[in-house]
Enzyme design. Sequence first.
Site, short mmCIF file in Angstrom:
data_model
loop_
_atom_site.label_atom_id
_atom_site.label_comp_id
_atom_site.label_asym_id
_atom_site.label_seq_id
_atom_site.Cartn_x
_atom_site.Cartn_y
_atom_site.Cartn_z
N CYS A 131 10.83 -10.87 0.03
CA CYS A 131 11.84 -11.93 -0.02
C CYS A 131 13.23 -11.32 -0.04
O CYS A 131 13.39 -10.12 -0.23
CB CYS A 131 11.69 -12.77 -1.28
SG CYS A 131 10.05 -13.48 -1.48
N CYS A 187 10.89 1.17 -3.82
CA CYS A 187 9.78 0.96 -2.89
C CYS A 187 9.99 1.75 -1.59
O CYS A 187 10.94 1.51 -0.86
CB CYS A 187 9.70 -0.53 -2.57
SG CYS A 187 8.64 -0.92 -1.17
N SER A 225 10.97 -1.83 14.11
CA SER A 225 11.05 -1.01 12.91
C SER A 225 10.74 0.46 13.15
O SER A 225 11.01 1.29 12.28
CB SER A 225 10.14 -1.57 11.81
OG SER A 225 8.89 -1.91 12.35
N ASP A 261 4.69 4.54 15.40
CA ASP A 261 4.78 3.28 14.66
C ASP A 261 5.14 3.60 13.22
O ASP A 261 4.94 4.71 12.75
CB ASP A 261 3.48 2.47 14.75
CG ASP A 261 3.73 0.97 14.50
OD1 ASP A 261 4.90 0.59 14.25
OD2 ASP A 261 2.78 0.18 14.55
N ASP A 262 5.69 2.60 12.52
CA ASP A 262 6.20 2.88 11.17
C ASP A 262 5.11 3.00 10.13
O ASP A 262 5.22 3.77 9.19
CB ASP A 262 7.21 1.81 10.76
CG ASP A 262 6.62 0.42 10.82
OD1 ASP A 262 6.09 -0.05 9.81
OD2 ASP A 262 6.66 -0.20 11.90
N CYS A 316 -0.45 -3.35 -2.60
CA CYS A 316 0.81 -3.40 -3.34
C CYS A 316 0.79 -4.62 -4.24
O CYS A 316 0.41 -5.70 -3.81
CB CYS A 316 1.99 -3.51 -2.38
SG CYS A 316 3.56 -3.78 -3.22
N CYS A 360 8.63 4.74 -5.12
CA CYS A 360 7.29 4.24 -5.39
C CYS A 360 6.47 4.55 -4.14
O CYS A 360 6.90 4.24 -3.03
CB CYS A 360 7.28 2.73 -5.64
SG CYS A 360 5.60 2.05 -5.71
N CYS A 394 1.17 2.46 -2.80
CA CYS A 394 0.25 1.99 -1.76
C CYS A 394 -0.31 3.15 -0.93
O CYS A 394 -1.25 2.98 -0.18
CB CYS A 394 0.91 0.93 -0.88
SG CYS A 394 2.48 1.42 -0.19
P1 5GP Z 1 -1.49 -2.93 11.11
O1 5GP Z 1 -1.49 -3.41 12.48
O2 5GP Z 1 -1.92 -1.50 10.96
O3 5GP Z 1 -2.26 -3.84 10.21
O4 5GP Z 1 -0.01 -3.03 10.53
C1 5GP Z 1 0.99 -2.09 10.85
C2 5GP Z 1 2.08 -2.76 11.64
O5 5GP Z 1 2.49 -3.95 10.98
C3 5GP Z 1 3.32 -1.92 11.83
O6 5GP Z 1 3.66 -1.99 13.18
C4 5GP Z 1 4.39 -2.61 11.00
O7 5GP Z 1 5.65 -2.54 11.65
C5 5GP Z 1 3.90 -4.02 10.91
N1 5GP Z 1 4.19 -4.74 9.66
C6 5GP Z 1 4.53 -6.04 9.61
N2 5GP Z 1 4.71 -6.44 8.35
C7 5GP Z 1 4.47 -5.39 7.55
C8 5GP Z 1 4.50 -5.21 6.14
O8 5GP Z 1 4.81 -6.10 5.35
N3 5GP Z 1 4.20 -3.98 5.69
C9 5GP Z 1 3.88 -2.97 6.53
N4 5GP Z 1 3.58 -1.79 6.03
N5 5GP Z 1 3.85 -3.11 7.87
C10 5GP Z 1 4.12 -4.31 8.38
FE1 SF4 Z 2 6.53 -0.50 -1.93
FE2 SF4 Z 2 4.06 0.43 -1.58
FE3 SF4 Z 2 5.27 0.60 -3.95
FE4 SF4 Z 2 4.50 -1.77 -2.97
S1 SF4 Z 2 3.17 -0.08 -3.58
S2 SF4 Z 2 6.43 -1.30 -4.00
S3 SF4 Z 2 4.88 -1.49 -0.79
S4 SF4 Z 2 5.88 1.60 -2.06
MG MG Z 3 5.82 -2.68 13.78
#
Ligand code: 5GP
Ligand code: SF4
Ligand code: MG
Length: 451
Positions: free
Chosen positions: A1, A234, A282, A344-345, A381, A430, A433
Amino acid sequence: CGVFGAYRIENASSITYYGLHSLQHRGQEASGMAVCDGKEIHVQKGKGLTVDVFRKDKLNQLEGDLAIGHVRYSTAGGQENENIQPIVSKGHLGSLAVAHNGQIVNEKELRLELENQGAIFQGTSDSEVLLHLIQKEKGTLLEKVIKTARRLEGAFSFLVLDEDSIYAVRDRHGLRPLSYAAFKDGYVISSETCAFEVMGIYDSTDLKPGEVVEFKKGLVKKYQYTQDITHHMCAMEYIYFARPDSVVEGINVHAFRKKTGAVLAKKDVGLEADIVIGVPDSSLSAAIGYAEASGIPLETGLYKNRYVGRTFIQPTQAMRDRGVRMKLSPVTSVVKGKSVVMIDDSIVRGTTSRRIVRLLKEAGAKAVHVRIASPVITHPCFYGVDTSTKEELIGAHMNKDEIEKYIEADSLQYMEVEELKQVAKEIGLCVACFNGDYCTPLYSYQKVLEK
Ligand code: 5GP
Ligand code: SF4
Ligand code: MG
């Protein structure tokens, strides 16, 4: 949020509107504002984006020079209308509004305690618990806010509004960002500094972990409500959540991501590839960092349709499945016949990576080397980011070779937790996760973990 506040700013609702709009990436499910004209608190909120909830006529009805606002991304509590923030209570002792980012891990225990004392809740969000706690405490509003903050465990950056003041509060671990800045004759407060820059404000102050900042009688006063603090910003804020133009704890998000890309490139010495591409948006900063460090040219190999919201945030798998395909297309002329490094991130369920590898191969890519600009997520998380349940996390069940095979990549590489920590070694992160090292007790959520 995301939360935004405006203190003693003429037409606080319009500046809050711009603020929330700049924080829209932090939540698209709902948006709301509570505005005070010195006498009464007026609220306007609804499902959807800030632009849809606040049409011009609605904004004009929200008069006053004090406001707090919220954009919602649901983790705790469902999508019901009662959970849309700010949450407002109009009592005989005066009105209060609360806007909260984070997740309170002892929420269930506190809710039960309050219910046993006769409190009645409208919704299921932890923010309502916050409001009830504040109301129940005795003393000035500052004292009530401080007593409440001391009882909460978990991640919170929240704002409290009454008829003539705003309080900004940050949890003792500093899990979620929150900053404020002088603006015109008053102050603005925001989850991220990107909202300040759109207003031409380039100087801001971060709340410290365990700090309450009071905006009252035209003054700003800071109070440290506990000495028992740690530093656990985070990591996912830097990796995925925050906007690249934001500065979080003194570190620009884009710069952080570029460094993660460089770390990945250093692990790839000798890798033969023709181009580097990032998954928009991202991962673009990390892709730039990788390309710079490796000398492999950066290309636009994927186009993102900007009119589809962040896939992950749509709550069902079916919706996510549909969303991803709507969202990304390969640029065939760029990837055809090429050996591609795809950055990818993060990797959560593995669905995005798998789909993109397929897309690129269908478009004629000779090889796709997947590089993830973070460690693999292995734990849920409980602090306000939807990294999913343990069952859904690919990293909780598969090792690197298995994931590589699952996503159909020619090779896979990601960061180690220690490498991630090194990227921001001047602050504490942190990384729960990624390694299960939670900085708070988890209360009822402990069971989720043990499942
Ligand atoms: P996956 O497809 O592996 O489940 O998720 C990874 C992808 O989801 C990444 O491309 C990331 O940019 C996107 N993504 C969207 N929302 C989130 C989020 O809340 N947390 C994370 N870690 N990735 C997210
Ligand atoms: Fe961020 Fe991961 Fe910590 Fe949650 S557990 S606050 S997503 S670093
Ligand atoms: Mg993405």
